[in-house]
Every structure is written in C-alpha cells, then in structure tokens.
Scaffold this motif. Structure first.
Motif, PDB file in Angstrom:
ATOM      1  N   GLU A 391     118.408 -25.060  74.003  1.00 22.83           N
ATOM      2  CA  GLU A 391     116.976 -25.038  73.371  1.00 22.83           C
ATOM      3  C   GLU A 391     116.989 -23.915  72.086  1.00 22.83           C
ATOM      4  N   LEU A 392     116.333 -24.386  70.987  1.00 19.08           N
ATOM      5  CA  LEU A 392     116.387 -23.676  69.881  1.00 19.08           C
ATOM      6  C   LEU A 392     115.076 -23.805  69.020  1.00 19.08           C
ATOM      7  N   ARG A 393     114.602 -22.597  68.645  1.00 15.84           N
ATOM      8  CA  ARG A 393     113.374 -22.883  67.892  1.00 15.84           C
ATOM      9  C   ARG A 393     113.588 -22.389  66.425  1.00 15.84           C
ATOM     10  N   PRO A 394     114.001 -23.218  65.315  1.00 10.77           N
ATOM     11  CA  PRO A 394     114.345 -22.907  64.389  1.00 10.77           C
ATOM     12  C   PRO A 394     113.096 -22.344  63.324  1.00 10.77           C
ATOM     13  N   GLY A 395     112.135 -22.592  63.523  1.00 11.39           N
ATOM     14  CA  GLY A 395     110.771 -22.517  62.632  1.00 11.39           C
ATOM     15  C   GLY A 395     109.380 -22.833  63.293  1.00 11.39           C
ATOM     16  N   THR A 396     108.509 -22.823  62.288  1.00 11.15           N
ATOM     17  CA  THR A 396     107.033 -23.416  62.612  1.00 11.15           C
ATOM     18  C   THR A 396     106.717 -24.610  61.964  1.00 11.15           C
ATOM     19  N   ALA A 397     106.039 -25.495  62.249  1.00  8.62           N
ATOM     20  CA  ALA A 397     105.562 -26.646  61.729  1.00  8.62           C
ATOM     21  C   ALA A 397     104.204 -26.359  60.538  1.00  8.62           C
ATOM     22  N   PHE A 398     104.508 -26.691  59.418  1.00 15.17           N
ATOM     23  CA  PHE A 398     103.734 -26.423  58.326  1.00 15.17           C
ATOM     24  C   PHE A 398     102.521 -27.133  58.278  1.00 15.17           C
ATOM     25  N   ASP A 399     102.422 -28.438  58.723  1.00 18.39           N
ATOM     26  CA  ASP A 399     101.211 -29.480  58.806  1.00 18.39           C
ATOM     27  C   ASP A 399     100.588 -29.086  60.109  1.00 18.39           C
ATOM     28  N   LEU A 400     100.898 -28.423  61.120  1.00 18.70           N
ATOM     29  CA  LEU A 400     100.380 -28.279  62.209  1.00 18.70           C
ATOM     30  C   LEU A 400      99.848 -26.857  62.431  1.00 18.70           C
ATOM     31  N   THR A 401      98.519 -26.732  62.922  1.00 14.54           N
ATOM     32  CA  THR A 401      97.975 -25.720  63.060  1.00 14.54           C
ATOM     33  C   THR A 401      97.210 -25.387  64.616  1.00 14.54           C
ATOM     34  N   ALA A 402      96.834 -24.220  65.132  1.00 12.90           N
ATOM     35  CA  ALA A 402      96.202 -23.923  66.082  1.00 12.90           C
ATOM     36  C   ALA A 402      95.180 -22.740  66.107  1.00 12.90           C
ATOM     37  N   GLU A 403      94.117 -23.017  66.688  1.00 13.80           N
ATOM     38  CA  GLU A 403      92.963 -21.762  66.810  1.00 13.80           C
ATOM     39  C   GLU A 403      92.444 -21.806  68.092  1.00 13.80           C
ATOM     40  N   ARG A 404      92.518 -20.685  68.696  1.00 18.18           N
ATOM     41  CA  ARG A 404      92.124 -20.359  70.173  1.00 18.18           C
ATOM     42  C   ARG A 404      90.755 -19.391  69.966  1.00 18.18           C
ATOM     43  N   ASN A 427      96.282 -31.401  62.471  1.00 19.34           N
ATOM     44  CA  ASN A 427      97.517 -32.099  62.029  1.00 19.34           C
ATOM     45  C   ASN A 427      97.013 -32.612  60.670  1.00 19.34           C
ATOM     46  N   ALA A 428      97.663 -31.970  59.655  1.00 20.53           N
ATOM     47  CA  ALA A 428      97.462 -32.477  58.312  1.00 20.53           C
ATOM     48  C   ALA A 428      98.539 -33.381  57.925  1.00 20.53           C
ATOM     49  N   GLY A 429      99.436 -33.806  58.917  1.00 21.34           N
ATOM     50  CA  GLY A 429     100.512 -34.702  58.237  1.00 21.34           C
ATOM     51  C   GLY A 429     100.075 -36.137  58.267  1.00 21.34           C
ATOM     52  N   GLU A 430     101.008 -37.094  57.982  1.00 21.86           N
ATOM     53  CA  GLU A 430     100.648 -38.403  57.851  1.00 21.86           C
ATOM     54  C   GLU A 430     101.002 -39.157  58.919  1.00 21.86           C
ATOM     55  N   GLU A 471      96.135 -36.436  60.216  1.00 19.54           N
ATOM     56  CA  GLU A 471      94.908 -35.979  59.333  1.00 19.54           C
ATOM     57  C   GLU A 471      93.537 -35.916  60.010  1.00 19.54           C
ATOM     58  N   ASP A 472      93.885 -35.389  61.300  1.00 18.62           N
ATOM     59  CA  ASP A 472      92.621 -35.179  62.281  1.00 18.62           C
ATOM     60  C   ASP A 472      93.052 -33.721  63.047  1.00 18.62           C
ATOM     61  N   LYS A 473      91.923 -33.671  64.046  1.00 16.53           N
ATOM     62  CA  LYS A 473      92.225 -32.557  65.001  1.00 16.53           C
ATOM     63  C   LYS A 473      91.576 -33.057  66.180  1.00 16.53           C
ATOM     64  N   VAL A 474      91.863 -32.088  67.218  1.00 18.30           N
ATOM     65  CA  VAL A 474      91.715 -32.463  68.683  1.00 18.30           C
ATOM     66  C   VAL A 474      91.370 -31.009  69.156  1.00 18.30           C
ATOM     67  N   GLU A 475      90.292 -30.960  70.040  1.00 18.66           N
ATOM     68  CA  GLU A 475      89.925 -29.706  70.584  1.00 18.66           C
ATOM     69  C   GLU A 475      90.009 -29.813  72.297  1.00 18.66           C
ATOM     70  N   LEU A 476      90.817 -28.789  72.501  1.00 14.29           N
ATOM     71  CA  LEU A 476      91.281 -28.622  74.072  1.00 14.29           C
ATOM     72  C   LEU A 476      90.489 -27.375  74.651  1.00 14.29           C
ATOM     73  N   GLU A 477      89.652 -27.794  75.602  1.00 15.25           N
ATOM     74  CA  GLU A 477      88.755 -27.020  76.483  1.00 15.25           C
ATOM     75  C   GLU A 477      88.880 -26.662  77.953  1.00 15.25           C
ATOM     76  N   TYR A 478      88.936 -25.649  78.320  1.00 12.55           N
ATOM     77  CA  TYR A 478      89.075 -25.450  79.875  1.00 12.55           C
ATOM     78  C   TYR A 478      88.315 -24.200  80.307  1.00 12.55           C
ATOM     79  N   ARG A 479      88.007 -24.063  81.598  1.00  9.04           N
ATOM     80  CA  ARG A 479      87.546 -22.730  82.242  1.00  9.04           C
ATOM     81  C   ARG A 479      88.183 -22.785  83.217  1.00  9.04           C
ATOM     82  N   VAL A 480      88.557 -21.241  83.535  1.00  7.30           N
ATOM     83  CA  VAL A 480      89.398 -20.853  84.629  1.00  7.30           C
ATOM     84  C   VAL A 480      88.846 -19.837  85.184  1.00  7.30           C
TER      85      VAL A 480
END
Length: 484
Positions: A391-404, A427-430, A471-480
C-alpha cells in the motif's frame, strides 16, 4: 593498482599520486579442488614478507547491504613457506574493517596478528612524515640547498635554513624534494598478516572482511494505466562504490532485509552457494533475502552502476481516496481543512509478482488517454514478502478537498461527552469519485446519529465510503457519544 616509481629527487609541487585500485582482471568461478602443494621457486627467509596483489586473485565475491556496509570475500593464490610467515596483502580498501577479518587457507592457517597499514602516500602525508628531518630544497632555476622542515602550517611548509626561516607558500620559488620515501608510507593501503601455515608452496588463501562505502539501493517506477486498474512495475538496483579501489569481475550478491546491516554474517568463498539470476529468484539467508546478479560485475572506484532488478508490465492495482482525522476530546471551535490522500494498493502474489520486494523509493506515474506518463508523486515501499499487500500513498488529490467542522458539543458528566461533526467533501473533477472518510475516536464510543452508515474496522475507528458527484459536494454528518 597503478604502478608508481619514485625518482631520487621528487618535487612536491609536481606530485600527482594516483588513487589505488584493483587493476587485475579476475576470473570468476568456484575454487579449484585441493591439490598437492607445488614448491614455489621463491626462497623466503624467516623475516621476509610474501607480497600478494590483485593479480593473484582467482575469485572475488561482494555481498552488498542497503545500510552502507559490504562483505568482501577474496581468494588469492601465491607461494608460502611452512611455519611463521608475514603476508603483505596489497590492493585492499582503506575503509576495510580489519577487526572483522576471517582467514582460511588450503592448509591449516593460524593468524597471530593483523595490521592495516593505511598511511597512503600523498603530498600531506609525505610532508607530515618529514617534519623534523633534513630535506632538500630545489629552486625553479635548478639551484638546490638543504634545510630542516620544522612544521607544516595550513599546508605551507616551514623550513629552517642557514640564514633564517623560509615559508614555502604558493608563490615561493623553492620546493621540497625528499631524498627517499619515508618509512611507513606506501602507494596504497596494505593489510599485513602475521600467520602460521602447516603447508609450504603455492596455495590459496581466503580473506573475508567488512568494508564501508559499498552499498546498494532499489528504485521502483510504478506507471498506472489510463483506466487506473492495472500498472507496470519496474525496478532498478543502484550499486555504489565509494571506496578507493576497483573491484573487478566480482560475483555480486544483494542482501535485503530489516536486520542489522552493520554486522552481517561473514561467509567464506569456500562455503558460499550459487544463487539464481537477479529478477528470477532469491534465497533466504539469516532472516534476510539475498539476490545474486548475473555474470561478473566490475565496480570501479566512485562508480554508480544501475542494473535491471524487476520488470512486470501488468499488475492489478486499486486506487482509493482517503480523508483521515483524529477526533479530540473537548470543544473545537475552528473548521479544519483536510487533505484527500491517494492510496494505491496491489498484491504481491503470482502470477504477476510473487517474489520478495526489498525496500526502496517508488516514483508513481499516471498515463493519460494519449499514453503520456505524468509524474504523480513518490513514496517509500517497505520490505514486502510474498503474499502480502503493498500500500502506497504517493500524494494528494488536487480536485478533491475536505473540511471538518464540529457542529455541537455537550458534556454529559465528568467522563462522558457528546460531539457532532460535519465533513464537507468537494469534487471539482469531471467524474464521480468515491472518498473514504476515516475518523479515529478516543475511549469508548457509541454512534448516535449519522447521515450515512459507517463501518467499524477496529475499536477506535469509524469508516464511511461516500460517492461525490463531479463538480459537486456531499456533507457527511454524525453525532457520537464518547466515554473516557
């Protein structure tokens, strides 16, 4: 070894001293069967030293480790006398570790003393050895006189003459010309062996020792196909010789493993086993993996030599995008931007692979629809045995972002609290992308509410797989609820 002749009058400003190296062509092969000793024509006195050089070698083995140390095994054939003898073993690297020396011979050999004479002839060594001695000075016009070398300061000789003190700096017309080579200096390091042998005549002697400055590393190139479900995996082994000698026509082994490479187990030429060609097979030795290179290999001093180690053109590969975060205890006021990491995974199994993969750097390339390879990042591959997943992690995705962002916090009692979080994935990708969200939670926790169903791969982690349209976004919500 370059030969060098000292003239009776040697001018320091004209010294050009060659680096020592093994200059003889060696014949690779297994040692010949023991035979009856043939008396050598050389008559040796009790105090005479037997000199052997690289020309006497009949086999040379190098075992290179990834930690910067190597094992050298060398067999030479020369004439010896019965009883006590001194052997001057020329053409050895100055960086050898004499304390690791192992000596075996055609007869019974008992080593009494080992001495590495590594005071190699150079301008500085010649000056240092002449301090306090009378020396000859030669003028650029040919005139000469004598004086005493008092000291060497910053590379500048200080000489006492009859009429005063002279500094022989760069602009001075006088130069020191030693009458003879000072005792203890040689044109190259010499390993001196004081030993006893029960057999006279021409015979072989095996020498094994560790040396610094010889090593190898592995570099992988991983090229992802346009459809992103297969890859090509190539690897190159880089052999490095930072010693002051050439190793010619050597049988080379590469050792990979996580054990202490500073103290590899020494092995003599007489007991070594033949391995398979590099890229086809390896063998387990002392909890490590050993690979043998095809054919005799020459490593000259200062060499960086690359050899093909692995070439596989089609391996199934999985790509995954992940966001990993740790949920802290207590109230958190600010939103946090998190990188979306690219994870590549493949199985080290037959028929595509199925061979030990040593540690090394991995450069990852992605081919586009036209077939051009675009550099995508790099990672380190850990030692991977057969059957394990890489398993390798070569870098980060330019078109994908996350905010918590923490949307709610309540303390229920001294040991229990309730937290609510919203993770916005963009997701700013195509094309649609699936993003894996992994939240590490402290203590004992219970999921109270969530906008998508989670999995619990272990006691301290919640995991969601979220499909984000192009070219859209999704919000994930949870309560713990968390109990310390």
């Amino acid at each position: 070894m370059h030969s060098m002749t000292l003239k009776p009058l040697l001018t320091l400003s004209l010294l050009a001293l060659p680096a020592s190296h093994l200059g003889a062509e060696l014949v690779q092969g297994e040692p010949a069967a023991p035979r009856q000793p043939v008396l050598d024509s050389q008559e040796l006195g009790d105090d005479a030293a037997v000199r052997t050089r690289a020309d006497d070698a009949t086999a040379l083995t190098l075992t290179l480790y990834q930690g910067g140390v190597a094992q050298v095994g060398e067999r030479r054939e020369f004439g010896m006398q019965r009883g006590r003898a001194v052997i001057d073993w020329h053409d050895v690297p100055a960086a050898m570790q004499p304390q690791t020396l192992q000596v075996t011979g055609e007869g019974d050999v008992d080593v009494h003393e080992v001495r590495l004479r590594d005071r190699v002839l150079s301008r500085d060594a010649l000056l240092d050895a002449s301090v306090g001695e009378e020396v000859r000075l030669v003028h650029r016009d040919g005139e000469s006189q004598r004086g005493r070398l008092l000291a060497v300061s910053g590379g500048t000789p200080v000489v006492e003459l009859d009429d005063g003190i002279e500094l022989l700096d760069q602009g001075n017309p006088w130069r020191i010309a030693p009458d003879a080579l000072p005792e203890g200096l040689a044109d190259a390091p010499v390993l001196q062996l004081d030993l006893s042998s029960d057999m006279p005549g021409r015979q072989w002697l095996d020498l094994g020792y560790l040396v610094d400055g010889l090593a190898w590393r592995l570099d992988y190139v991983m090229t992802i196909a346009p459809e992103a479900d297969t890859m090509a995996l190539h690897a190159w082994a880089t052999l490095r010789n930072d010693t002051d000698v050439d190793f010619r026509d050597a049988d080379v082994h590469l050792v990979a493993g996580a054990s202490d490479a500073q103290r590899p187990r020494l092995e003599t030429l007489a007991t070594r086993t033949a391995g398979d060609a590099i890229g086809d097979a390896s063998e387990a030795v002392a909890d490590q993996q050993r690979f043998r290179l095809e054919g005799p290999i020459t490593l000259e001093a200062g060499d960086r030599r690359q050899l093909r180690f692995l070439q596989v053109d089609s391996v199934p590969v999985e790509r995954e995008y992940r966001v990993r975060s740790h949920v802290p205890l207590g109230s958190q006021g600010r939103a946090q931007r998190r990188p979306v990491a690219i994870h590549m995974a493949f199985e080290n199994r037959e028929p595509e692979l199925g061979r030990p993969l040593p540690a090394g750097s991995v450069r990852v390339y992605q081919r586009d629809d036209t077939g051009s390879a675009v550099y995508a990042g790099d990672e380190t591959l850990d030692p991977t045995p057969v059957g394990e997943q890489v398993e390798l992690r070569p870098g980060t995705a330019f078109d994908l972002t996350a905010e918590r962002r923490q949307t709610d916090y309540r303390r229920l009692d001294e040991r229990t609290e309730e937290q609510a979080w919203r993770i916005t994935l963009r997701n700013a990708g195509e094309s649609e992308r699936r993003i894996v969200v992994e939240e590490t939670l402290p203590g004992e926790w219970t999921m109270l509410e969530e906008s998508a169903e989670h999995r619990r791969p272990d006691a301290g982690q919640a995991r969601w797989e979220v499909d984000v349209p192009a070219e859209d976004k999704v919000e994930l919500e949870y309560r713990v609820e968390i109990r310390r």
